[in-house]
Enzyme design. Structure first.
Site, PDB file in Angstrom:
ATOM      1  N   ASP A 197      -4.331-103.556  27.742  1.00  0.00           N
ATOM      2  CA  ASP A 197      -4.959-103.536  28.795  1.00  0.00           C
ATOM      3  C   ASP A 197      -4.520-104.511  29.659  1.00  0.00           C
ATOM      4  O   ASP A 197      -3.965-105.566  29.519  1.00  0.00           O
ATOM      5  CB  ASP A 197      -6.446-103.475  28.618  1.00  0.00           C
ATOM      6  CG  ASP A 197      -7.265-103.464  29.906  1.00  0.00           C
ATOM      7  OD1 ASP A 197      -7.071-102.916  30.682  1.00  0.00           O
ATOM      8  OD2 ASP A 197      -8.442-104.353  29.781  1.00  0.00           O
TER       9      ASP A 197
ATOM     10  N   ASP B 189     -10.502-105.307  26.173  1.00  0.00           N
ATOM     11  CA  ASP B 189     -11.598-106.006  26.275  1.00  0.00           C
ATOM     12  C   ASP B 189     -12.821-105.237  26.324  1.00  0.00           C
ATOM     13  O   ASP B 189     -14.069-105.632  26.370  1.00  0.00           O
ATOM     14  CB  ASP B 189     -11.585-107.113  27.248  1.00  0.00           C
ATOM     15  CG  ASP B 189     -11.674-106.681  28.722  1.00  0.00           C
ATOM     16  OD1 ASP B 189     -10.805-105.613  28.995  1.00  0.00           O
ATOM     17  OD2 ASP B 189     -12.099-107.339  29.541  1.00  0.00           O
TER      18      ASP B 189
END
Length: 211
Positions: free
Chosen positions: A8, A172
Site C-alpha cells: 500500500d 495498514d
C-alpha cells in the site's frame, strides 16, 4: 517462498494524517471536510475521484461548488497533500534492498493529485519518484476500483502474473488485509506511521524458512 511484495502507499510507504488533511480542506473552503474524509476509504466525490469515475477536472469543478469559489489544481493538490508529512528515507532504502530479491508493486487507493507529487522528484530526499522503487504501480483511479474490492486484487494478480501463494501483501487497512488473505496472499498489517522495517524483515525470513 515469497517472490513478490505488494505495498500500500498511504499509511505504509508514506504515513498519513487524516486530521491534518481535514484542516487543509477546511482552509480550502470545504466546511464539512471532517465528515467527507476517511483514512482508509473515501466517500462521495472523494471516492469517485479515487475510483476514476470523476476526472480531476470534474472533481475540482464539483469541489468549487462545495467551497463556493474557483480552485486551481495546485490549491486542491495542496489540500490533498495535507494527508502526507513526508517519507522515511530508511524505508526507501529498504525498498531498494528488497528489489534485489523480490518483485515489488504498489496497490493504492489514490488520485491524480497525490500521484503528481509521488511520481515527481519532490517525493524523496534522493530526488527519486515513487515508481523508481517499484516494478509497477497499480493505482485505483486508473483501474476503476478501490480496495478492498476483490476486482482490484484480481487485476494485479492477473496483470503482473503473480502467484498469490508467493506474494506478500502489506497494507495498514484491516479490510484490505482481509481481502488480501481471502485472495490467498500472505499479509502484513503495519501501523500507520510506524517503522515497520524489522517486522517485515523478520516475517520474510520466517516465510522463507517455512518452505
Amino acid at each position: 517462498m515469497i517472490r513478490n511484495i505488494i505495498f500500500d502507499f498511504g499509511g505504509v510507504i508514506a504515513p498519513i494524517d487524516r486530521d491534518r488533511a481535514v484542516q487543509a480542506f477546511i482552509r480550502l473552503g470545504l466546511k464539512d471536510a471532517d465528515s467527507r474524509l476517511d483514512k482508509y476509504h473515501q466517500t462521495g466525490i472523494f471516492q469517485q475521484l479515487e475510483e476514476g469515475t470523476l476526472t480531476e477536472q470534474e472533481f475540482r469543478e464539483t469541489l468549487e461548488q462545495l467551497c463556493g469559489r474557483p480552485l486551481t489544481f495546485e490549491e486542491v493538490k495542496e489540500a490533498w497533500m495535507g494527508f502526507f508529512s513526508g517519507v522515511d528515507e530508511r524505508i526507501l532504502t529498504l525498498l531498494e534492498e528488497l528489489r534485489h530479491r523480490y518483485r515489488l508493486y504498489v496497490l493504492s487507493n489514490t488520485n491524480p493529485y497525490v500521484i503528481s507529487w509521488a511520481c515527481s522528484k519532490q517525493f524523496s530526499p534522493a530526488g527519486k519518484p515513487l515508481d523508481a522503487y517499484f516494478d509497477k504501480l497499480y493505482l485505483s483511479y486508473e483501474m476503476g476500483h478501490t480496495k478492498p474490492d476483490e476486482r482490484i486484487f484480481r487485476h494485479i494478480l492477473s496483470d503482473a502474473q503473480l502467484n498469490a501463494a508467493e506474494t506478500l501483501f502489506v497494507d495498514d487497512g484491516v479490510s484490505n488485509v482481509q481481502m488480501g488473505a481471502d485472495m490467498g496472499m500472505h499479509t502484513f498489517q503495519p501501523v500507520n506511521g510506524s517503522d515497520w522495517r524489522s517486522e517485515l524483515t523478520a516475517l520474510l525470513e520466517k516465510l522463507d524458512k517455512a518452505v
